[in-house]
Design an enzyme around this catalytic site. Sequence first.
Site, mmCIF file in Angstrom:
data_model
loop_
_atom_site.group_PDB
_atom_site.id
_atom_site.type_symbol
_atom_site.label_atom_id
_atom_site.label_comp_id
_atom_site.label_asym_id
_atom_site.label_seq_id
_atom_site.Cartn_x
_atom_site.Cartn_y
_atom_site.Cartn_z
ATOM 1 N N ILE A 12 -1.489 -13.967 -11.876
ATOM 2 C CA ILE A 12 -2.665 -14.461 -11.137
ATOM 3 C C ILE A 12 -3.735 -13.381 -10.963
ATOM 4 C CG2 ILE A 12 -1.898 -13.947 -8.764
ATOM 5 C CD1 ILE A 12 -2.823 -16.829 -8.025
ATOM 6 N N ASN A 25 2.207 -11.751 3.820
ATOM 7 C CA ASN A 25 3.111 -11.782 4.976
ATOM 8 C C ASN A 25 2.266 -11.620 6.236
ATOM 9 O OD1 ASN A 25 2.872 -8.888 5.420
ATOM 10 N ND2 ASN A 25 4.077 -8.712 3.557
ATOM 11 N N GLY A 33 6.455 -8.896 -4.761
ATOM 12 C CA GLY A 33 6.050 -10.133 -5.424
ATOM 13 C C GLY A 33 4.570 -10.190 -5.739
ATOM 14 N N VAL A 34 4.015 -11.375 -5.573
ATOM 15 C CA VAL A 34 2.616 -11.584 -5.936
ATOM 16 C C VAL A 34 1.684 -10.789 -5.007
ATOM 17 C CG1 VAL A 34 2.240 -13.705 -4.568
ATOM 18 C CG2 VAL A 34 0.991 -13.369 -6.703
ATOM 19 N N ASP A 35 2.103 -10.626 -3.767
ATOM 20 C CA ASP A 35 1.344 -9.847 -2.777
ATOM 21 C C ASP A 35 1.152 -8.412 -3.275
ATOM 22 O OD1 ASP A 35 0.116 -9.196 -0.418
ATOM 23 O OD2 ASP A 35 1.920 -9.290 0.822
ATOM 24 N N SER A 122 5.685 -19.133 -1.104
ATOM 25 C CA SER A 122 7.017 -19.198 -0.465
ATOM 26 C C SER A 122 8.193 -19.337 -1.419
ATOM 27 C CB SER A 122 7.101 -20.342 0.570
ATOM 28 O OG SER A 122 6.439 -20.001 1.766
#
Length: 178
Positions: A12, A25, A33-35, A122
């Site tokens: 992304i 979060n 992860g994507v964060d 999630s």
Amino acid sequence: MTARIQVLQGDITQLEVDVIVNAANPSLMGGGGVDGAIHRAAGPALEEACALVRQQQGTCPPGHAVITQAGNLKAKAVIHTVGPVWKGGDAHEASLLEEAYRNSLQLALDNGYQSVAFPAISTGVYGYPKPAAAEIAFHTVERFLTFHRTPEKVWFVCFDDENARLYKRLLSQQGDAA
Ligand code: ADP
């Protein structure tokens, strides 16, 4: 209508869209992860923007969303939303996940952004079962677009094969129930 929702498999952070949505979060501090990927690609400006939001309004509870600049990303803005942690299904996970998508879309609309890319919120560390999460994501976006002209286009960006398969199936079934 059909063309307003698109599914693709990939990273992304590489998309040229108005808004990338981050599965954040509550602390907005970045993580795995994507964060983590979004924060790494965006650089320190994103971290600073998140720190400012935290200072002004504290943490971001599940279901809520905030918007910041996008640092070095090709996107114009990042919307950080916090999905629910899966606790077995009786802890309002479904409605919180729906809110996360809806509030993100509303923020994009409020800021006049026309293209929005979502990850599968999630479904990583937070453990939401992927088939159920995909249904909620897809139908929440579909419903929102029925009532609003902005954003014009929404991308579901799937990282793993299971999500790609699930979202492509939902896309191909779009409108069947109508
Ligand atoms: P959460 O804490 O909300 O579960 P995660 O980041 O752990 O968030 O996972 C959410 C989804 O993002 C997972 O399905 C994961 O495969 C996916 N993901 C991880 N990295 C990327 C990326 N670079 N682009 C798009 N999706 C990603």
